[in-house]
Write a protein that holds these residues in place. Structure first.
Motif, PDB file in Angstrom:
ATOM      1  N   SER A 160       0.819  -1.201   0.000  1.00  0.00           N
ATOM      2  CA  SER A 160       0.000   0.000   0.000  1.00  0.00           C
ATOM      3  C   SER A 160       0.861   1.262   0.000  1.00  0.00           C
ATOM      4  O   SER A 160       0.666   2.182  -0.796  1.00  0.00           O
ATOM      5  CB  SER A 160      -0.886  -0.049   1.252  1.00  0.00           C
ATOM      6  OG  SER A 160      -1.430   1.201   1.488  1.00  0.00           O
ATOM      7  N   MET A 161       1.853   1.271   0.870  1.00  0.00           N
ATOM      8  CA  MET A 161       2.749   2.427   0.947  1.00  0.00           C
ATOM      9  C   MET A 161       3.518   2.583  -0.361  1.00  0.00           C
ATOM     10  O   MET A 161       3.643   3.682  -0.906  1.00  0.00           O
ATOM     11  CB  MET A 161       3.728   2.226   2.106  1.00  0.00           C
ATOM     12  CG  MET A 161       4.783   3.299   2.187  1.00  0.00           C
ATOM     13  SD  MET A 161       5.722   3.223   3.717  1.00  0.00           S
ATOM     14  CE  MET A 161       6.638   1.732   3.518  1.00  0.00           C
ATOM     15  N   TYR A 162       4.015   1.468  -0.856  1.00  0.00           N
ATOM     16  CA  TYR A 162       4.765   1.489  -2.118  1.00  0.00           C
ATOM     17  C   TYR A 162       3.925   2.121  -3.237  1.00  0.00           C
ATOM     18  O   TYR A 162       4.371   3.033  -3.934  1.00  0.00           O
ATOM     19  CB  TYR A 162       5.190   0.054  -2.491  1.00  0.00           C
ATOM     20  CG  TYR A 162       5.588  -0.070  -3.932  1.00  0.00           C
ATOM     21  CD1 TYR A 162       6.843   0.356  -4.366  1.00  0.00           C
ATOM     22  CD2 TYR A 162       4.688  -0.559  -4.891  1.00  0.00           C
ATOM     23  CE1 TYR A 162       7.188   0.292  -5.705  1.00  0.00           C
ATOM     24  CE2 TYR A 162       5.028  -0.623  -6.226  1.00  0.00           C
ATOM     25  CZ  TYR A 162       6.273  -0.201  -6.632  1.00  0.00           C
ATOM     26  OH  TYR A 162       6.604  -0.248  -7.965  1.00  0.00           O
ATOM     27  N   LEU A 163       2.696   1.648  -3.394  1.00  0.00           N
ATOM     28  CA  LEU A 163       1.862   2.136  -4.495  1.00  0.00           C
ATOM     29  C   LEU A 163       1.536   3.614  -4.346  1.00  0.00           C
ATOM     30  O   LEU A 163       1.580   4.381  -5.313  1.00  0.00           O
ATOM     31  CB  LEU A 163       0.563   1.323  -4.566  1.00  0.00           C
ATOM     32  CG  LEU A 163       0.729  -0.130  -4.997  1.00  0.00           C
ATOM     33  CD1 LEU A 163      -0.598  -0.869  -4.907  1.00  0.00           C
ATOM     34  CD2 LEU A 163       1.279  -0.209  -6.418  1.00  0.00           C
ATOM     35  N   GLN A 164       1.222   4.005  -3.120  1.00  0.00           N
ATOM     36  CA  GLN A 164       0.835   5.405  -2.930  1.00  0.00           C
ATOM     37  C   GLN A 164       1.995   6.361  -3.225  1.00  0.00           C
ATOM     38  O   GLN A 164       1.800   7.440  -3.749  1.00  0.00           O
ATOM     39  CB  GLN A 164       0.300   5.595  -1.513  1.00  0.00           C
ATOM     40  CG  GLN A 164      -1.078   4.955  -1.370  1.00  0.00           C
ATOM     41  CD  GLN A 164      -1.585   5.063   0.041  1.00  0.00           C
ATOM     42  OE1 GLN A 164      -1.265   4.250   0.903  1.00  0.00           O
ATOM     43  NE2 GLN A 164      -2.366   6.091   0.278  1.00  0.00           N
ATOM     44  N   VAL A 165       3.202   5.918  -2.902  1.00  0.00           N
ATOM     45  CA  VAL A 165       4.363   6.789  -3.117  1.00  0.00           C
ATOM     46  C   VAL A 165       4.802   6.799  -4.589  1.00  0.00           C
ATOM     47  O   VAL A 165       5.132   7.859  -5.132  1.00  0.00           O
ATOM     48  CB  VAL A 165       5.522   6.364  -2.185  1.00  0.00           C
ATOM     49  CG1 VAL A 165       6.829   7.028  -2.598  1.00  0.00           C
ATOM     50  CG2 VAL A 165       5.179   6.731  -0.751  1.00  0.00           C
ATOM     51  N   ILE A 166       4.783   5.646  -5.243  1.00  0.00           N
ATOM     52  CA  ILE A 166       5.224   5.596  -6.644  1.00  0.00           C
ATOM     53  C   ILE A 166       4.237   6.341  -7.546  1.00  0.00           C
ATOM     54  O   ILE A 166       4.619   7.162  -8.383  1.00  0.00           O
ATOM     55  CB  ILE A 166       5.399   4.125  -7.119  1.00  0.00           C
ATOM     56  CG1 ILE A 166       6.486   3.447  -6.290  1.00  0.00           C
ATOM     57  CG2 ILE A 166       5.712   4.060  -8.606  1.00  0.00           C
ATOM     58  CD1 ILE A 166       7.762   4.221  -6.162  1.00  0.00           C
ATOM     59  N   VAL A 167       2.975   6.056  -7.358  1.00  0.00           N
ATOM     60  CA  VAL A 167       1.960   6.745  -8.161  1.00  0.00           C
ATOM     61  C   VAL A 167       1.943   8.234  -7.794  1.00  0.00           C
ATOM     62  O   VAL A 167       1.870   9.103  -8.663  1.00  0.00           O
ATOM     63  CB  VAL A 167       0.570   6.099  -7.955  1.00  0.00           C
ATOM     64  CG1 VAL A 167      -0.502   6.872  -8.702  1.00  0.00           C
ATOM     65  CG2 VAL A 167       0.595   4.646  -8.410  1.00  0.00           C
ATOM     66  N   GLY A 168       2.062   8.507  -6.496  1.00  0.00           N
ATOM     67  CA  GLY A 168       2.111   9.901  -6.041  1.00  0.00           C
ATOM     68  C   GLY A 168       3.289  10.640  -6.665  1.00  0.00           C
ATOM     69  O   GLY A 168       3.174  11.805  -7.047  1.00  0.00           O
ATOM     70  N   GLY A 169       4.404   9.970  -6.790  1.00  0.00           N
ATOM     71  CA  GLY A 169       5.603  10.588  -7.387  1.00  0.00           C
ATOM     72  C   GLY A 169       5.345  11.000  -8.824  1.00  0.00           C
ATOM     73  O   GLY A 169       5.661  12.122  -9.235  1.00  0.00           O
ATOM     74  N   THR A 170       4.755  10.116  -9.583  1.00  0.00           N
ATOM     75  CA  THR A 170       4.488  10.440 -10.991  1.00  0.00           C
ATOM     76  C   THR A 170       3.451  11.561 -11.096  1.00  0.00           C
ATOM     77  O   THR A 170       3.633  12.523 -11.846  1.00  0.00           O
ATOM     78  CB  THR A 170       4.020   9.178 -11.753  1.00  0.00           C
ATOM     79  OG1 THR A 170       5.069   8.214 -11.707  1.00  0.00           O
ATOM     80  CG2 THR A 170       3.688   9.483 -13.199  1.00  0.00           C
ATOM     81  N   LEU A 171       2.373  11.459 -10.339  1.00  0.00           N
ATOM     82  CA  LEU A 171       1.324  12.488 -10.438  1.00  0.00           C
ATOM     83  C   LEU A 171       1.786  13.839  -9.894  1.00  0.00           C
ATOM     84  O   LEU A 171       1.315  14.886 -10.337  1.00  0.00           O
ATOM     85  CB  LEU A 171       0.049  12.020  -9.719  1.00  0.00           C
ATOM     86  CG  LEU A 171      -0.635  10.788 -10.324  1.00  0.00           C
ATOM     87  CD1 LEU A 171      -1.898  10.436  -9.544  1.00  0.00           C
ATOM     88  CD2 LEU A 171      -0.973  11.005 -11.799  1.00  0.00           C
TER      89      LEU A 171
END
Ligand SMILES: [Zn+2]
Length: 441
Positions: A160-171
């Protein structure tokens, strides 16, 4: 011209929780880029921004996202009472995960060094972001199969943390762009091109590329070209925009029987200049890729005339990657990407990461590419990487000892360095002629 990058010590540590990053890929990239002082040239360096369920469901289904973000390690205020407990628990779980996995342990570098930052981050961001998922019941076996959460896409601690940060980084790259100023925006931890609307595939769970392109369209950029240099077919992105007239997807990929994901043939594109598949064979080298770019890709991009370009810079086609299928050099692939960027000089350019399974090679590639991108726009980089000296050593930094077996040499995989391998190139010039005919060029 604005330069934006999403990266930080925290972001790369979290990115490396993804099993196929081998506990170090993102950290080695970040550390080497920092060692060459390249972050100083960026106008904005975005630190681990968090994407929410709302962001992700702009493309993915709510049910799927809820299942991805539900895990045993839910971050809520009652679970973590003291700062020390939080940090210790995170580190402990991450370490345990790596101990239980097949990752070789001599190169463990997951370091979680900034405890205060981590603590603050949890408290302020994750509690809010995850408050929406309280109502999700536990996953059963059926759900794992239904959503592809098995084989190469298991649910792992901190997914969950991984996804939120990676997607958050791109957006987060979108925060600093506008319609007046051209920009280059980078997230080397993004580029998860296989993820489908409600299915995880090929180490990809949430498709940050599709989410980025959709956001660009919503923010008023009418036409977007996407190009994918990863060894594997960019199926998730191609599929998402298959029927869109405003998004052009171009993927160069290995297409051979039994090779993942198994799709990406020429026939699937229905002769369209909007969805372009460029299947190639084993052994592709720099010369062949550059020929493909000048004869096929450049004219296709020009015809489409987009306002933005998103480039997936997967590096698993480099010579020295564990796949050992193509033999592109760091300089060759960089040159290919720069030549495409050059066509979008006064527009918006987004560069994302992707595959790449030799971490020592990948870090050199993204560092070199970052420096060339900065130079393309006139930055006079004081610490640029010497080009012509095969003896040139990597700059000293915290992970330098991992490069010991390669004698610390920067160009160990290019030139005729000891890591350089030579494969038979199965691609023939005739094939490029066939592609030109197929796309009516
Ligand atoms: Zn790949």
């Amino acid at each position: 011209m604005k330069f934006i990058i999403s990266t930080s010590s925290l972001q790369c540590q979290i990115a490396d929780i993804l099993p196929c990053n081998n506990g170090k890929k993102a950290q080695l990239i970040f550390a080497l880029i920092r060692a060459y002082g390249l972050l100083d040239y960026f106008d904005h360096v975005n630190d681990a921004t968090v994407a929410t369920i709302k962001d992700m469901t702009k493309f993915h289904t709510l049910d799927y996202v809820k299942h991805l973000l539900t895990e045993e390690f839910t971050y809520n205020s009652t679970e973590y009472i003291e700062k020390e407990d939080q940090v210790l628990r995170l580190a402990e779980v991450a370490r345990k995960f790596y101990q239980d996995s097949d990752v070789e342990d001599d190169n463990q570098v997951l370091w979680f060094d900034n405890e205060y930052e981590l603590f603050r981050y949890f408290k302020e961001e994750f509690n809010n972001a995850n408050s929406e998922i309280d109502d999700v019941s536990k996953l059963d076996d059926k759900d794992f199969t239904k959503y592809g959460l098995q084989h190469d896409c298991p649910k792992f601690p901190f997914l969950s943390m991984y996804l939120q940060v990676i997607v958050g980084g791109t957006l987060s790259l979108l925060q600093h762009i506008d319609h007046q100023t051209p920009s280059i925006a980078i997230n080397w931890d993004g580029g998860r091109h296989h993820a489908l609307k409600h299915y995880a595939s090929g180490f990809c769970y949430v498709n940050d590329i599709v989410l980025l392109i959709q956001s660009l369209r919503r923010k008023g950029w009418k036409r977007v070209t996407y190009i994918d240099f990863d060894l594997h077919y960019g199926d998730g992105v191609a599929k998402a925009f298959r029927f869109s007239e405003n998004v052009q997807t171009i993927s160069v990929h290995l297409y051979e029987p039994g090779f993942f994901p198994g799709t990406g043939s020429l026939e699937e594109t229905r002769n369209s200049k909007q969805m372009v598949n460029l299947p190639v064979l084993h052994g592709m080298d720099d010369k062949y890729l550059l020929e493909l770019i000048s004869s096929v890709i450049t004219p296709l991009i020009e015809t489409f005339n987009a306002e933005c370009i998103v480039i997936q810079c997967g590096s698993d086609g480099l010579s020295g990657d564990k796949y050992n299928e193509w033999q592109l050099s760091i300089r060759g692939l960089t040159h290919a990407i720069i030549s495409i960027m050059d066509m979008f000089r006064d527009k918006q350019v987004f560069l994302l990461g992707g595959g790449g399974y030799n971490e020592l090679l990948v870090s050199r590639f993204y560092t070199y590419l970052t420096s060339k991108v900065l130079e393309l726009y006139g930055n006079n980089i004081s610490s640029s990487i010497p080009e012509d000296d095969s003896e040139v050593l990597l700059r000293d930094h915290e992970f330098i000892e991992l490069y010991k077996d390669e004698n610390y040499r920067y160009w160990s995989y290019d030139n005729d360095g000891e890591q350089k391998t030579s494969l038979q190139n199965d691609n023939k010039k005739l094939h490029i002629e066939e592609l030109k005919q197929f796309y009516h060029l």
